[in-house]
Design a protein around this motif. Structure first.
Motif, PDB file in Angstrom:
ATOM      1  N   VAL A  25      14.175   3.596  -3.938  1.00  0.00           N
ATOM      2  CA  VAL A  25      14.016   2.429  -4.810  1.00  0.00           C
ATOM      3  C   VAL A  25      12.550   2.226  -5.169  1.00  0.00           C
ATOM      4  N   LEU A  26      11.673   2.339  -4.182  1.00  0.00           N
ATOM      5  CA  LEU A  26      10.228   2.219  -4.420  1.00  0.00           C
ATOM      6  C   LEU A  26       9.560   3.544  -4.091  1.00  0.00           C
ATOM      7  N   CYS A  27       8.666   3.975  -4.983  1.00  0.00           N
ATOM      8  CA  CYS A  27       7.933   5.230  -4.796  1.00  0.00           C
ATOM      9  C   CYS A  27       6.447   4.969  -5.036  1.00  0.00           C
ATOM     10  N   ASP A  28       5.641   5.056  -3.979  1.00  0.00           N
ATOM     11  CA  ASP A  28       4.195   4.812  -4.086  1.00  0.00           C
ATOM     12  C   ASP A  28       3.912   3.491  -4.782  1.00  0.00           C
ATOM     13  N   PHE A  29       4.569   2.446  -4.308  1.00  0.00           N
ATOM     14  CA  PHE A  29       4.431   1.096  -4.892  1.00  0.00           C
ATOM     15  C   PHE A  29       3.146   0.472  -4.367  1.00  0.00           C
ATOM     16  N   ASP A  30       2.207   0.166  -5.281  1.00  0.00           N
ATOM     17  CA  ASP A  30       0.922  -0.449  -4.923  1.00  0.00           C
ATOM     18  C   ASP A  30       0.777  -1.773  -5.650  1.00  0.00           C
ATOM     19  N   LEU A  31       0.391  -2.825  -4.896  1.00  0.00           N
ATOM     20  CA  LEU A  31       0.174  -4.140  -5.508  1.00  0.00           C
ATOM     21  C   LEU A  31      -0.707  -4.965  -4.582  1.00  0.00           C
ATOM     22  N   HIS A  32      -1.684  -5.632  -5.170  1.00  0.00           N
ATOM     23  CA  HIS A  32      -2.564  -6.522  -4.409  1.00  0.00           C
ATOM     24  C   HIS A  32      -2.512  -7.907  -5.022  1.00  0.00           C
ATOM     25  N   VAL A  33      -2.171  -8.906  -4.181  1.00  0.00           N
ATOM     26  CA  VAL A  33      -2.120 -10.292  -4.643  1.00  0.00           C
ATOM     27  C   VAL A  33      -3.169 -11.068  -3.855  1.00  0.00           C
ATOM     28  N   PRO A  34      -4.261 -11.489  -4.502  1.00  0.00           N
ATOM     29  CA  PRO A  34      -5.295 -12.240  -3.790  1.00  0.00           C
ATOM     30  C   PRO A  34      -4.751 -13.561  -3.248  1.00  0.00           C
ATOM     31  N   ALA A  35      -5.381 -14.058  -2.204  1.00  0.00           N
ATOM     32  CA  ALA A  35      -4.942 -15.317  -1.591  1.00  0.00           C
ATOM     33  C   ALA A  35      -5.005 -16.446  -2.608  1.00  0.00           C
ATOM     34  N   GLY A  36      -3.962 -17.249  -2.627  1.00  0.00           N
ATOM     35  CA  GLY A  36      -3.925 -18.416  -3.496  1.00  0.00           C
ATOM     36  C   GLY A  36      -3.639 -18.108  -4.945  1.00  0.00           C
ATOM     37  N   LYS A  37      -3.380 -16.862  -5.279  1.00  0.00           N
ATOM     38  CA  LYS A  37      -3.123 -16.485  -6.666  1.00  0.00           C
ATOM     39  C   LYS A  37      -1.617 -16.279  -6.896  1.00  0.00           C
ATOM     40  N   GLU A  91       0.834  -1.200   0.000  1.00  0.00           N
ATOM     41  CA  GLU A  91       0.000   0.000   0.000  1.00  0.00           C
ATOM     42  C   GLU A  91       0.872   1.255   0.000  1.00  0.00           C
ATOM     43  N   ARG A  92       0.984   1.869  -1.179  1.00  0.00           N
ATOM     44  CA  ARG A  92       1.717   3.128  -1.353  1.00  0.00           C
ATOM     45  C   ARG A  92       3.066   3.100  -0.617  1.00  0.00           C
ATOM     46  N   VAL A  93       3.842   2.090  -0.928  1.00  0.00           N
ATOM     47  CA  VAL A  93       5.111   1.854  -0.251  1.00  0.00           C
ATOM     48  C   VAL A  93       6.196   2.766  -0.815  1.00  0.00           C
ATOM     49  N   ARG A  94       6.901   3.401   0.100  1.00  0.00           N
ATOM     50  CA  ARG A  94       8.104   4.162  -0.260  1.00  0.00           C
ATOM     51  C   ARG A  94       9.288   3.537   0.490  1.00  0.00           C
ATOM     52  N   PHE A  95      10.406   3.421  -0.224  1.00  0.00           N
ATOM     53  CA  PHE A  95      11.548   2.755   0.416  1.00  0.00           C
ATOM     54  C   PHE A  95      12.854   3.143  -0.263  1.00  0.00           C
ATOM     55  N   ALA A  96      13.891   3.336   0.569  1.00  0.00           N
ATOM     56  CA  ALA A  96      15.281   3.504   0.107  1.00  0.00           C
ATOM     57  C   ALA A  96      16.154   2.666   1.029  1.00  0.00           C
ATOM     58  N   TYR A  97      17.163   2.041   0.472  1.00  0.00           N
ATOM     59  CA  TYR A  97      18.040   1.203   1.291  1.00  0.00           C
ATOM     60  C   TYR A  97      18.756   2.059   2.329  1.00  0.00           C
ATOM     61  N   PRO A  98      18.867   1.561   3.568  1.00  0.00           N
ATOM     62  CA  PRO A  98      19.513   2.342   4.638  1.00  0.00           C
ATOM     63  C   PRO A  98      20.929   2.784   4.285  1.00  0.00           C
ATOM     64  N   SER A  99      21.629   1.971   3.480  1.00  0.00           N
ATOM     65  CA  SER A  99      22.998   2.336   3.117  1.00  0.00           C
ATOM     66  C   SER A  99      23.030   3.415   2.037  1.00  0.00           C
ATOM     67  N   ARG A 100      21.885   3.620   1.356  1.00  0.00           N
ATOM     68  CA  ARG A 100      21.804   4.668   0.321  1.00  0.00           C
ATOM     69  C   ARG A 100      20.484   5.429   0.490  1.00  0.00           C
ATOM     70  N   PRO A 101      20.338   6.161   1.582  1.00  0.00           N
ATOM     71  CA  PRO A 101      19.046   6.806   1.869  1.00  0.00           C
ATOM     72  C   PRO A 101      18.657   7.868   0.853  1.00  0.00           C
ATOM     73  N   ASP A 102      19.626   8.368   0.086  1.00  0.00           N
ATOM     74  CA  ASP A 102      19.316   9.417  -0.892  1.00  0.00           C
ATOM     75  C   ASP A 102      18.880   8.855  -2.237  1.00  0.00           C
TER      76      ASP A 102
END
Length: 1217
Positions: A368-380, A354-365
């Protein structure tokens, strides 16, 4: 902050001491103090026996003489038995407690390291080498301090304190006057403890840099050979060794000054002899008490000089312990062991980003992910596709909570993963990554990492599901076969299938496949894909893939670009969006196939070989008719050859030996003078006493000057010779090793780590044998010869008895040195085995974290450490107790027999004193010389090892005087590039029973391109190895421009070839250095142009320091695709006439591959090119394609011709559709 302060204090290293250890340390401390006081207690009785002998003779009191002497000799016996007990306590207790505490420390350290979050390993503070250093070097240092340095410090401190106390007891006046001279006795310790330590640390640092260069070069020797970089490696190695030589010469001078300064004790004796005589004459002191006072004082001062430098070891141990405890005390930001967090009763497997933002701690500037949204239904099944570096694998890492998101949330069944109990959450997930991450255990143990305690049936079922059972059965010991460090004895495809089996056996609710079939051929991939599809039924599956054909059946496909999901849908939906991102990827892959395949497993073949090494297993097959290479056998090296090796330093050796003769003579002359001085104290005539004492005082002063000058001359001369010999041996060995054929490096004993160890160890042992041990031998031989001569001349009867008793004492000291050395070696081997397990666990920390198998790793680690600890403690205790005990008993015998001789009037008391001190002083000298036998044995082995390398002639010499010169004079005309293999049969030398090529024939015209395709073990990569003449054929021939490669100057020939392998080799250094390896003379513009052509310039420019960016250890700071592009740039800048591409674009995404393929296409123009490929679309534009089956060319033609033929090639293409 308080914790850090406490951990840096010395008592912090006792952190893991339990009640038993406290008792052991208490008993060990009492033993050390008792051992230290025993020598001074001995002097109480020695002074009494001397007075009895001295005064007994002058008073002619022969009736009571033997009674007093016998009484004191009996005291010697009692004291000897007492010291046997206390010295045993000292040796055993400290050795045992050190082992117990350090084993716990190593265990807790590895446990804490494996508990840390993945981000901890990404930081520069936690490199693999530093962690390994902590678990091996730091803990070994702490163990050495606890087992040796602490008892030595306590013992010498007690010698000092008791020495001062006893000297005051014997003669307070002499002690008071001599006390200021104590500073002179501290000079050796202070000199040795500071300047020498600083030089040693600098020298070790330089050696570490030199060893790093060698380890990387020998670990990637084929790359070094391919790019003819041998000379550059040797020059870099040599330049560092030049600095080491200067440092070691400085060490020799410092050592000479430090040891020579102990000669100041002789000068102190001169003063004490003069003042002591006055006390005897005018204050009624006895000669025995004056001697005992003097020897107690001098021994105490010298012991303080020995004890003070030990403090630096305590400081080093405190720092080492603080590093270890900092890791143990570190609370991970993401703690897998925390009981906090909830668990779900039934896991459906619904995954949501859900709207994931992330940068690796070793390269905070660098987000890597900006507003990453993805839904995977169960068993799919959901698939993530996109270009390299878009964030696909990062999403998988966040789901396993290797890192915490900066913003947004990742949920499982609607619950944020940060609220779940981490160990439980990872337990419901199974991971198969692109990096196989195997351990150096058996196949079965590697599969059981997924499910500890799994039955054999479960292991076999998981292997069968992963299409691994068939090849595992063919291994020598089946599922119990050890697969080598990181699975080194298996091919890439085999390792990948074991990794898949490890995930399948876990039976996870959520299956994570990060390029899970990237290392498989088409046939195996099809079977494994079916197995994975079956395993995915009823499970949520998240797939990261570059090969779009592998995810056609996914329920949802998400296209990731620049850290954002830009498109989602099924394959059919996305394929019908002509302007969409997915359609663009499909178009790219139709042009440049991204169906990454590793060497496929051919069930019909008897043998399967990995891509880059011939180490694999199989049942015996056809044998080659070429005789096996005869192993090099080296005769024991002759003394002549050994001394010839050091002949350039004959002047330094001569000066050092002459100085050793002088210093060796000093000890017996000093002992003789001590005996004479004591005898003079019993002279009744004061004038005679004054003259005798003056005489001996001058001798002592002369000995002091001679000791300092001879030691300085001896150690500085031998240090200069030794440093140069070591440098010469190391350079000769490395130069010779870099001429050996690659098959030599395939042998287990010639691994890169083993060779680095031999380069350092053997050269040092040769120096030790030729310099250090030769110096000690000359010194000891001179001392023994002079002592025996003086002793026999003074009193031959007493001398014979003392000489007869010496062997037992010498044997005891010898056994102490040898037994402890062997026990320490056994302990070191056990620690090496456990350290290797720790190294692999740290290297594979993501797999350990994902599978929660840290307890299993720790069990293996603990099991590897047990077995030899107690033996060393018993050996230490027994040998430490026996040595002084026998010495004290011999004193009893010597004085008792001396008393009998005085009573009989055969000798004088003075003769007894002289003979006694002369021969007693040589006991330890002989023992130290005798303990050299182990060093001599090691030195002989090291010399044999050195000469084995130096004398060995490569079966594939890189240069030869009898070589064929290529046509033309200019560089461009030397090789035209026509390559032909005629009826070639070949088997790797380490597996002669497994033929790889069987009558292989192939012709490549100059400037033409040919593709080699086929299954695993069919010999594609082997063909490239033979063209570069890494190996020689068993039958047939390989020719270039009509000349057999065996007749060419290899370095000239390889200088006109270039290789890009599937596994790019990076070296420590900058990006520029790694590209310039292809052409050291390349200008900056040429390097940049090559990088542009390899589609690497943009990402290099985006790095912090651009082309000056350090690549890290083996390119650790770069991704796989980035390393591959740098390797391609390296080949481009080389400007070779023959280009060999072994899956050169396997690690690239479709967009990068398109650009690189265009660059390679331009580069191939006018050059002979041999391409090993599994992406069959990539061979469409080649002039011809050869299908290799079981070591033979089964089909040959253009892509269109082979497709029309509908044979083996057609079947391979059909499998990829």
């Amino acid at each position: 902050m308080e914790r850090r302060k406490s951990s840096r204090s010395f008592h912090g290293i006792f952190r893991y001491a339990d009640g038993t250890d406290m008792l052991l340390m208490l008993l060990g401390t009492l033993g050390s103090i008792g051992d230290g006081c025993s020598t001074n207690c001995l002097l109480v009785f020695a002074s009494g026996v001397m007075n009895s002998l001295g005064y007994g003779e002058t008073k002619q009191n022969h009736g009571d003489l033997m009674k007093d002497v016998g009484k004191y000799c009996l005291y010697f016996v009692y004291l000897g038995l007492t010291v046997l007990v206390v010295a045993f306590m000292e040796g055993y207790c400290w050795s045992r407690t050190s082992e117990r505490q350090v084993l716990r420390m190593r265990y807790r350290y590895l446990e804490a390291i494996l508990r840390q979050e993945v981000g901890f390993f990404d930081s520069q503070e936690a490199t693999t080498s530093e962690i390994v250093n902590g678990i091996s070097k730091d803990t070994s240092l702490i163990q050495e301090v606890l087992s040796e340095k602490v008892p030595i410090f306590l013992m010498h401190s007690s010698v000092f304190i008791s020495g001062i106390a006893f000297s005051i007891y014997f003669s307070w006046k002499l002690s008071l006057v001599a006390f200021p001279l104590l500073l002179l006795l501290l000079i050796p310790g202070l000199l040795y403890g500071k300047y020498l330590l600083r030089l040693s640390q600098r020298s070790l640092s330089k050696y570490a840099k030199a060893n790093a260069i060698v380890e990387q070069a020998l670990g990637s020797v084929k790359t070094i050979y391919s790019f003819t970089a041998e000379r550059g490696v040797v020059e870099r190695f040599s330049s560092i060794l030049d600095e080491v030589v200067r440092l070691e010469i400085g060490q020799g001078i410092a050592k000479g000054l430090a040891i020579g300064s102990t000669g100041l004790s002789f000068a102190i004796w001169a003063f004490m002899a003069w003042y002591g005589s006055r006390l005897v004459m005018y204050n009624g002191e006895s000669g025995g008490r004056i001697y005992a006072c003097g020897i107690s004082f001098v021994l105490g001062g010298l012991s303080l000089g020995v004890a003070l430098p030990e403090l630096k070891h305590f400081a080093e141990a405190s720092v080492a312990a603080s590093r270890i405890f900092a890791c143990i005390d570190r609370v991970p930001k993401i703690d897998v062991d925390t009981p906090d967090g909830q668990t779900l009763d039934g896991v459906r497997g619904e995954v949501c980003f859900e709207r994931v933002r992330f940068a690796y701690p070793s390269r905070p500037d660098s987000p890597v992910l900006c507003d990453f949204d993805l839904h995977v239904p169960a068993g799919k099944t959901a698939a993530l596709v996109g270009f390299s570096g878009s964030g696909k694998s990062t999403a998988v890492a966040l789901l396993q909570r290797f890192y915490d998101v900066d913003a947004g949330a990742v949920t499982i069944d609607g619950v944020d993963v940060r609220k779940l109990r981490l160990a439980w959450a990872r337990g419901v997930m199974g991971l198969v990554s692109q990096e196989h991450a195997l351990f150096g255990a058996s196949v079965a143990e590697n599969i059981r990492f997924g499910k500890p305690g799994a039955t054999d049936e479960e292991v076999i079922a998981a292997a069968t599901a992963a299409n691994a059972h068939n090849f595992i059965r063919q291994l020598p010991e089946g599922y119990e076969t050890k697969i080598g460090e990181r699975g080194a004895l298996l091919s890439g495809g085999q390792k990948q299938r074991i990794a898949i089996a490890r995930a399948v056996i876990k039976n996870p609710s959520i299956l994570l496949l990060d390029e899970a079939t990237s290392a498989l051929d088409s046939e195996s991939e099809k079977l494994v894909q079916l197995a994975l599809d079956h395993a995915s039924l009823g499970r949520t599956t998240l797939v990261v893939a570059h090969r779009l054909s592998t995810i056609r059946n996914a329920d949802v496909i998400a296209v990731v670009a620049r850290g954002t999901v830009v498109e989602t849908g099924t394959h059919a939906e996305l394929a019908h969006r002509p302007s969409g991102h997915y359609a663009r990827l499909m178009k790219l892959q139709r042009q440049f196939s991204s169906l990454s395949q590793s060497d496929p497993f051919d069930p019909g073949s008897a043998c399967s070989f990995p891509r880059s090494t011939p180490a694999s297993f199989a049942s015996p097959a056809l044998r080659s008719d070429k005789p096996e290479p005869v192993p090099c056998t080296t005769a024991p090296p002759s003394l002549y050859r050994l001394f010839k090796l050091s002949s350039p330093e004959w002047k330094q050796c001569l000066v050092g030996s002459a100085s050793a003769v002088v210093f060796g003579s000093i000890q017996p002359v000093y002992a003789f003078s001590i005996g004479g001085m004591i005898a003079s104290f019993y002279l009744a005539n004061h004038d005679a006493m004054k003259a005798a004492v003056r005489h001996y005082a001058l001798i002592f002063a002369s000995l002091s000057a001679a000791s300092m000058l001879s030691n300085l001359s001896q150690h500085s001369a031998f240090a200069r010779a030794g440093a140069r010999i070591t440098r010469r041996v190391r350079l000769r060995m490395l130069e010779k090793i870099l001429t050996f054929e690659p098959a030599w490096f395939d042998e287990d004993r010639n691994s890169s780590g083993s060779l680095c160890s031999r380069l350092g160890r053997d050269a040092s042992m040769v120096k030790t044998l030729l310099v250090d041990r030769a110096s000690l031998a000359v010194q000891a031989a001179t001392g023994v010869l002079v002592a025996a001569s003086l002793g026999l001349a003074v009193s031959w009867r007493l001398a014979l008895v003392m000489i007869a008793s010496q062997p037992m004492i010498v044997l005891c000291y010898y056994l102490k040195r040898i037994s402890l050395a062997r026990a320490s070696a056994d302990l070191a081997r056990a620690q090496d085995r456990s350290t290797q397990i720790a190294v692999e666990a740290v290297y594979n920390h993501r797999i350990v974290a994902s599978f929660g198998c840290a307890p299993m790793v720790l069990r293996l680690f603990e099991g590897a450490q047990v077995g030899v600890q107690r033996r060393k403690a018993w050996v230490a205790g027994a040998t430490m107790g026996m040595s002084p005990c026998l010495s004290f008993l011999s004193w009893a015998l010597d004085f008792w027999y001396g008393g009998r001789l005085v009573m009989a009037g055969t000798v004088t008391a003075g003769d007894v004193f002289k003979t006694f001190f002369i021969l007693v002083s040589t006991g330890k000298v002989i023992a130290e010389a005798g303990s050299m036998t182990s060093d001599l044995a090691k030195g002989a082995d090291a010399v044999a090892s050195v000469f084995e390398v130096v004398n060995r002639n490569s079966s594939i010499p890189p240069t030869s005087l009898d070589v064929f010169v290529m046509q033309g004079d200019s560089k461009e005309q030397r090789i035209l590039g026509k390559i032909e293999l005629k009826s070639v049969s070949f088997a790797y030398p380490c597996r002669p029973e497994c033929p790889v090529l069987r009558g292989f024939s192939l012709e490549v015209k100059a400037g033409a391109s040919v593709g080699l395709v086929g299954g695993s073990g069919c010999g594609k990569s082997t063909v490239i190895a033979l063209i570069q003449r890494f190996y020689d054929v068993n039958r047939g021939s390989v020719t270039v421009d009509g000349v057999d490669v065996r007749e060419l100057d290899l370095r000239r020939y390889r200088a006109r070839t270039a290789l890009v392998g599937q596994e790019p080799v990076m070296f420590s250094g900058t990006v520029r250095d790694n590209i310039a390896l292809g052409n050291p003379d390349a200008k900056e513009e040429e390097i940049i142009e090559a990088a542009r052509a390899a589609n690497a310039h943009d990402f290099i420019s985006s790095l912090k320091d651009g082309y000056a960016t350090d690549c890290g250890e083996r390119g650790a700071q770069l991704s796989g695709g980035q390393k591959q592009r740098i390797a391609i740039a390296r080949a481009i800048v080389r400007g070779a006439a023959v280009l060999m591409l072994d899956e050169a674009t396997s690690a690239l995404d479709a967009e990068s591959e398109r650009a690189v393929q265009e660059a390679l296409k331009r580069m191939m123009v006018g050059r002979t090119t041999v391409v090993v490929a599994h992406r069959l679309d990539s061979v469409k534009r080649l002039d011809s394609v050869a299908v290799v089956v079981e070591g033979r060319v089964a089909e040959r033609g253009t892509y269109a011709q082979l497709m029309h033929k509908k044979g083996a090639f057609f079947n391979l293409v059909s499998l990829q559709k």
